[in-house]
Design an enzyme around this catalytic site. Structure first.
Site, PDB file in Angstrom:
ATOM      1  N   LYS A 179      21.383  -9.315  45.865  1.00 44.25           N
ATOM      2  CA  LYS A 179      20.131  -8.751  46.395  1.00 44.25           C
ATOM      3  C   LYS A 179      20.342  -7.242  46.516  1.00 44.25           C
ATOM      4  CE  LYS A 179      17.855  -7.381  49.527  1.00 44.25           C
ATOM      5  NZ  LYS A 179      17.198  -6.048  49.549  1.00 44.25           N
ATOM      6  N   GLU A 254      30.990  -4.078  55.236  1.00 46.94           N
ATOM      7  CA  GLU A 254      31.385  -2.675  55.094  1.00 46.94           C
ATOM      8  C   GLU A 254      30.231  -1.850  55.652  1.00 46.94           C
ATOM      9  OE1 GLU A 254      31.398   0.682  54.462  1.00 46.94           O
ATOM     10  OE2 GLU A 254      31.293   0.484  52.272  1.00 46.94           O
ATOM     11  N   CYS A 288      29.303   5.963  52.745  1.00 48.33           N
ATOM     12  CA  CYS A 288      29.886   5.271  53.892  1.00 48.33           C
ATOM     13  C   CYS A 288      31.165   5.959  54.340  1.00 48.33           C
ATOM     14  CB  CYS A 288      30.140   3.818  53.560  1.00 48.33           C
ATOM     15  SG  CYS A 288      30.929   3.573  51.975  1.00 48.33           S
ATOM     16  N   GLU A 387      26.794   8.059  62.803  1.00 49.10           N
ATOM     17  CA  GLU A 387      26.721   8.232  61.348  1.00 49.10           C
ATOM     18  C   GLU A 387      25.357   8.818  61.005  1.00 49.10           C
ATOM     19  OE1 GLU A 387      26.497   4.703  58.752  1.00 49.10           O
ATOM     20  OE2 GLU A 387      28.112   5.636  57.605  1.00 49.10           O
TER      21      GLU A 387
END
Ligand code: NDP
Length: 485
Positions: A179, A254, A288, A387
């Site tokens: 997906k 992750e 990331c 983040e």
């Protein structure tokens, strides 16, 4: 008028056939460089996921499941070779879809090829053990595929993340349902076509674009899925893990980070500076493992900030096809998130040490932000803790080694860290002390390293992808004890 794409983007790939989603619904796909509608993609939902999981199970019970490890490896290597012949086309698609400058899209396509080569070559090299056990016994282990694996991929590095996750899963003999992110699925669809051309059996790789809360949630809840691999936000990762718990299946998460780069006074700054800059701005900071917190020993703080600022002032942002230092952010929403952090920096009185510039001819509808260096940020400030997922790098001063470790480990995340020092003993001490999944000494690999196991601790997630380690994650160990007298 959008340029024509090389294939229809509005289809799902299920059981080797391209077709409309079961509902026939579609979603618009935007070009982040100008905000225009680039194409329509399928709005896959639970019905398509059901069909894709059934197709994957059928492949396991059929042609795909009958292949031996070397045959699976050969197919993956053929896919890797095919990707290498299409690097420019794939980079172009990624530029349109994700807003990546062409050079970054090319690097991603080459990395996708490397994943397919690496896992193709590794497929027949995963060995078990024989175990000394009781007299009269032979005990051994081997690794078996989980079965149908679900792969939920974000928009920031579609090719790399598909390569590391689907590549390793197929190598171990799983069958995949992928997906991709609703904001970026063109290279996923292109890879589906490459897989078919290379002879991957129908159903081994199924691709269902759609919304996260529809297709994504249906995939995570499906009882036929035996392993889930997810890359994305912490909030969605928690939902994925909760769904996996309902079916007691393993999950690899992750979830990004706030990765520190520690610069000691004895560091070779000439060597460090290009890495310090690039780790924050690569893919417009939507990485990331972005090295988005630069921690500098106080003795050289001003010098490092000035040299970084000098470089930041030269950075140029513009449309992906112009291939400048940075492209746009992925979406208006992401633009809003990053802009709010920049507003917060100003409201908090944090010194903006430098900003790059948006090209004068950048289309006004594009999602551009200036790369920004914020100096002297308190370690507990939101800009140093959260983040941002945009080209905003904070610089924090530290006193001594213990202070550096305390600040570096002082966020909920733990994905990657960089250490810049000429002192080898200190480098090793820090590599042990830093709470994260990867440490780079005198280099920094945001997103790089096909061969290097990768993954986080804490809010950055768990499980490991990349390298050989991923093959263990995508398989289950079986122990066999034989009493033969
Ligand atoms: P998400 O975590 O929501 O999306 C990542 C993937 O998960 C996409 O494919 C998404 O589909 C899918 N998804 C969303 N909701 C569900 C659900 N309920 N069940 C299953 N799958 C789901 O990230 P966003 O794109 O919303 O970005 C938000 C923030 O996440 C960013 O600002 C950034 O901080 C972080 N992020 C981190 C990434 C990383 O590499 N670690 C990558 C991307 C984002 P869909 O796109 O259709 O919603």
């Amino acid at each position: 008028m959008a340029e024509p794409l090389p294939f229809p983007a509005h289809e799902v790939l299920i059981d080797g056939r391209w077709r409309d989603s079961a509902s026939g619904e579609r979603l618009p796909l935007l070009n982040p460089s100008d905000g225009s509608v680039l194409a329509e993609i399928a709005r896959g939902d639970a019905a398509d996921i059901d069909a894709a999981v059934a197709a994957a199970q059928g492949a396991l019970d059929g042609d795909w499941g009958r292949l031996n490890a070397a045959e699976r490896g050969r197919l993956l290597m053929a896919m890797g070779r095919a990707v290498l012949t299409q690097v420019d086309q794939l980079a172009h698609l990624e530029a349109l879809d994700v807003g990546k400058p062409l050079k970054q899209g090319r690097a991603d396509a080459v990395a996708l090829a490397r994943y397919l080569e690496f896992y193709g070559g590794a497929a027949d090299k995963v060995m078990g053990e024989t175990i000394p056990y009781l007299n009269g016994y032979t005990a051994l282990t081997w690794r078996e595929p989980h079965g149908v694996t679900g792969h939920i991929v974000p928009w920031n590095y579609p090719m790399q993340i598909i390569g590391r996750s689907v590549g390793a899963a197929l190598a171990m003999g799983n069958a995949c349902v992928l997906k991709p992110a609703e904001e970026a699925c063109l290279t996923a669809l292109a890879l589906g076509r490459i897989a078919q051309q290379c002879g991957l059996p129908a159903g081994a790789l199924n691709i269902v674009p759609g919304l996260g809360e529809e297709a994504g949630a249906a995939l995570t809840a499906h009882a036929g899925v035996k392993h889930l691999s997810f890359t994305g936000s912490v909030a969605t990762g928690r939902r994925v893990q909760a769904a996996a718990a309902q079916n007691t299946v393993p999950v690899t998460l992750e979830l990004g980070g706030k990765s520190p780069q520690l610069v000691f006074a004895d560091a070779d700054l000439d060597a460090a500076l290009p890495y310090l800059v690039n780790a924050g701005i690569q893919n417009a900071g939507q990485t990331c493992s972005a090295g988005s917190r630069i921690l500098v020993e106080r003795a050289r703080f001003d010098e490092v900030v000035e040299r970084l600022a000098h470089r930041y002032r030269t950075l140029r942002v513009g449309p992906a096809l112009a291939d400048l230092d940075l492209g746009p952010l992925i979406s208006k929403r992401q633009h809003g998130i990053v802009s709010r952090y920049l507003d917060l920096a100003r409201e908090s009185g944090l010194p903006i040490a430098a900003q790059g510039a948006i090209a004068a001819d950048a289309p006004p509808g594009g999602f551009y932000v200036q790369p920004t260096l914020v100096a002297g940020v308190p370690a507990a400030h939101a800009l140093a803790q959260e983040e941002i997922f945009g080209p905003v790098t904070v610089v924090i001063a530290f006193g001594d080694e213990a202070d550096a470790v305390r600040i570096a480990n002082g966020t909920p995340y733990g994905l990657v860290a960089g250490v810049w020092t000429r002192d080898g003993s200190r480098a090793l001490r820090l590599a042990r002390a830093l709470k994260c999944g990867q440490v780079f000494v005198n280099n920094y690999g945001a997103g790089g390293g096909v061969e290097l196991p990768f993954g986080g601790v804490g809010a950055s997630g768990h499980g490991r992808e990349k390298g050989f380690e991923a093959l263990y994650g995508f398989s289950a160990l079986k122990t066999v004890a034989i009493l033969h007298g």
